[in-house]
Design a protein around this motif. Sequence first.
Motif, PDB file in Angstrom:
ATOM      1  N   GLU A 143       0.906  -1.493  -0.324  1.00 23.79           N
ATOM      2  CA  GLU A 143      -0.127   0.015  -0.204  1.00 23.79           C
ATOM      3  C   GLU A 143       1.029   1.595  -0.317  1.00 23.79           C
ATOM      4  OE1 GLU A 143      -2.851  -0.475   2.705  1.00 23.79           O
ATOM      5  OE2 GLU A 143      -3.471  -2.052   3.242  1.00 23.79           O
ATOM      6  N   GLY A 144       0.449   1.933  -1.392  1.00 24.89           N
ATOM      7  CA  GLY A 144       1.550   3.632  -0.679  1.00 24.89           C
ATOM      8  C   GLY A 144       0.495   4.453  -0.888  1.00 24.89           C
ATOM      9  N   ALA A 145       1.733   5.791   0.119  1.00 22.95           N
ATOM     10  CA  ALA A 145       0.940   6.681   0.351  1.00 22.95           C
ATOM     11  C   ALA A 145       1.564   8.065   0.398  1.00 22.95           C
ATOM     12  CB  ALA A 145       0.157   6.933   1.505  1.00 22.95           C
ATOM     13  N   ILE A 146       1.564   9.338  -0.262  1.00 23.74           N
ATOM     14  CA  ILE A 146       2.202   9.908  -0.153  1.00 23.74           C
ATOM     15  C   ILE A 146       1.402  11.152   1.277  1.00 23.74           C
ATOM     16  CG2 ILE A 146       3.559  12.727  -1.380  1.00 23.74           C
ATOM     17  CD1 ILE A 146       3.056  10.827  -4.020  1.00 23.74           C
ATOM     18  N   VAL A 147       2.389  11.435   2.198  1.00 27.99           N
ATOM     19  CA  VAL A 147       2.184  12.463   3.179  1.00 27.99           C
ATOM     20  C   VAL A 147       2.689  13.395   2.935  1.00 27.99           C
ATOM     21  CG1 VAL A 147       2.249  12.118   5.580  1.00 27.99           C
ATOM     22  CG2 VAL A 147       2.461  10.102   4.396  1.00 27.99           C
ATOM     23  N   ASP A 148       2.193  14.843   3.604  1.00 29.44           N
ATOM     24  CA  ASP A 148       1.772  15.858   3.982  1.00 29.44           C
ATOM     25  C   ASP A 148       2.215  16.454   4.938  1.00 29.44           C
ATOM     26  OD1 ASP A 148       2.207  18.494   4.089  1.00 29.44           O
ATOM     27  OD2 ASP A 148       0.037  18.963   2.870  1.00 29.44           O
ATOM     28  N   GLY A 149       3.509  16.193   5.346  1.00 30.21           N
ATOM     29  CA  GLY A 149       4.098  15.982   6.466  1.00 30.21           C
ATOM     30  C   GLY A 149       3.824  17.247   7.527  1.00 30.21           C
ATOM     31  N   GLY A 150       2.748  18.312   6.846  1.00 33.21           N
ATOM     32  CA  GLY A 150       2.685  20.085   7.357  1.00 33.21           C
ATOM     33  C   GLY A 150       3.895  20.611   7.583  1.00 33.21           C
ATOM     34  N   ALA A 151       4.136  21.079   9.134  1.00 34.06           N
ATOM     35  CA  ALA A 151       4.797  21.819   9.651  1.00 34.06           C
ATOM     36  C   ALA A 151       5.966  20.713  10.668  1.00 34.06           C
ATOM     37  CB  ALA A 151       4.389  22.511  10.761  1.00 34.06           C
ATOM     38  N   GLN A 152       5.451  19.384  10.689  1.00 29.15           N
ATOM     39  CA  GLN A 152       6.106  18.173  11.066  1.00 29.15           C
ATOM     40  C   GLN A 152       7.522  18.269  10.321  1.00 29.15           C
ATOM     41  OE1 GLN A 152       4.153  14.708  12.747  1.00 29.15           O
ATOM     42  NE2 GLN A 152       3.154  14.950  11.977  1.00 29.15           N
TER      43      GLN A 152
END
Length: 278
Positions: free
Chosen positions: A217-226
């Motif tokens: 399972e693949g995903a591109i994650v927006d880490g935001g300010a982290q």
Amino acid sequence: MSYRDIMVHLTLDPRNAERTRFAIGLARRFNARVSGLYTVPPPNVPYYMGEYIPTELIQKQMDEAQKASVAAREAFLATCSDAGIEHRWLASDLAPVEALRVMSRASDLVIVGQPDPSPADPATIPYGTDVLPQELALQAGRPVMTLPHTGPMAEAGRRILVAWNGKREAARAVHDALPLLRGAETVHLVTVAPEKKGRTPMAEIVELLERHGVKLEGAIVDGGAQKVGAALLSEAKARNADLMVMGAFGHSRLREMVFGGVTETVLGSLDLPVLLSN
């Protein structure tokens, strides 16, 4: 490719037994041998004694270190024998990073422990282990699995999160982890989206892993300010992962202290095993 020899680091540390049991669990899965490498800690001379070091103090500590080594050997051999696992015992008086750097090159996988991230007394951290995971991952040329200081630790590798950024270190980590990835129930391939455009796409590595039979399972994650490391740890928790696979990225110690780093962040806060490769 499979793991046929798994090396586990042991030293003057109450968590030896837990690391040994973890290594045995992996060895059963891959029909591998467990190699226990014990690093003998040198005498610990208090700083306030200056240049005056009584011979009696040195000898006492050497005797105690030898007794601890014998006890650790007996415990390791008994545990492996009871488990019916092929095993061998190795010992070295070199610093842990140096001993493992040299001796692990004849193994497929190295298991070490995370140093206590917030010790009440830094002097209680076993000699030479304060930077062991990150330094070893950069020097050994073998994948290094770091177990979190908090425990007890169950068998890992059923639900794996792979940190992917398209770089050389990440590619090395994916290939070093293939025996685990092929046997996992679920593999989450996660990329933390950067602020700027133009990152390497996932498509090629996804296709390769699928050709290896990985349930992906693949995903591109927006880490935001982290920071990236914190975002990866958050994703691992959210996806109930029991193992993280990532490339070990090394910079100068000064740069890591000032700016931090993905490897440093993960190893300082991990609550699941992490397989590192460089």
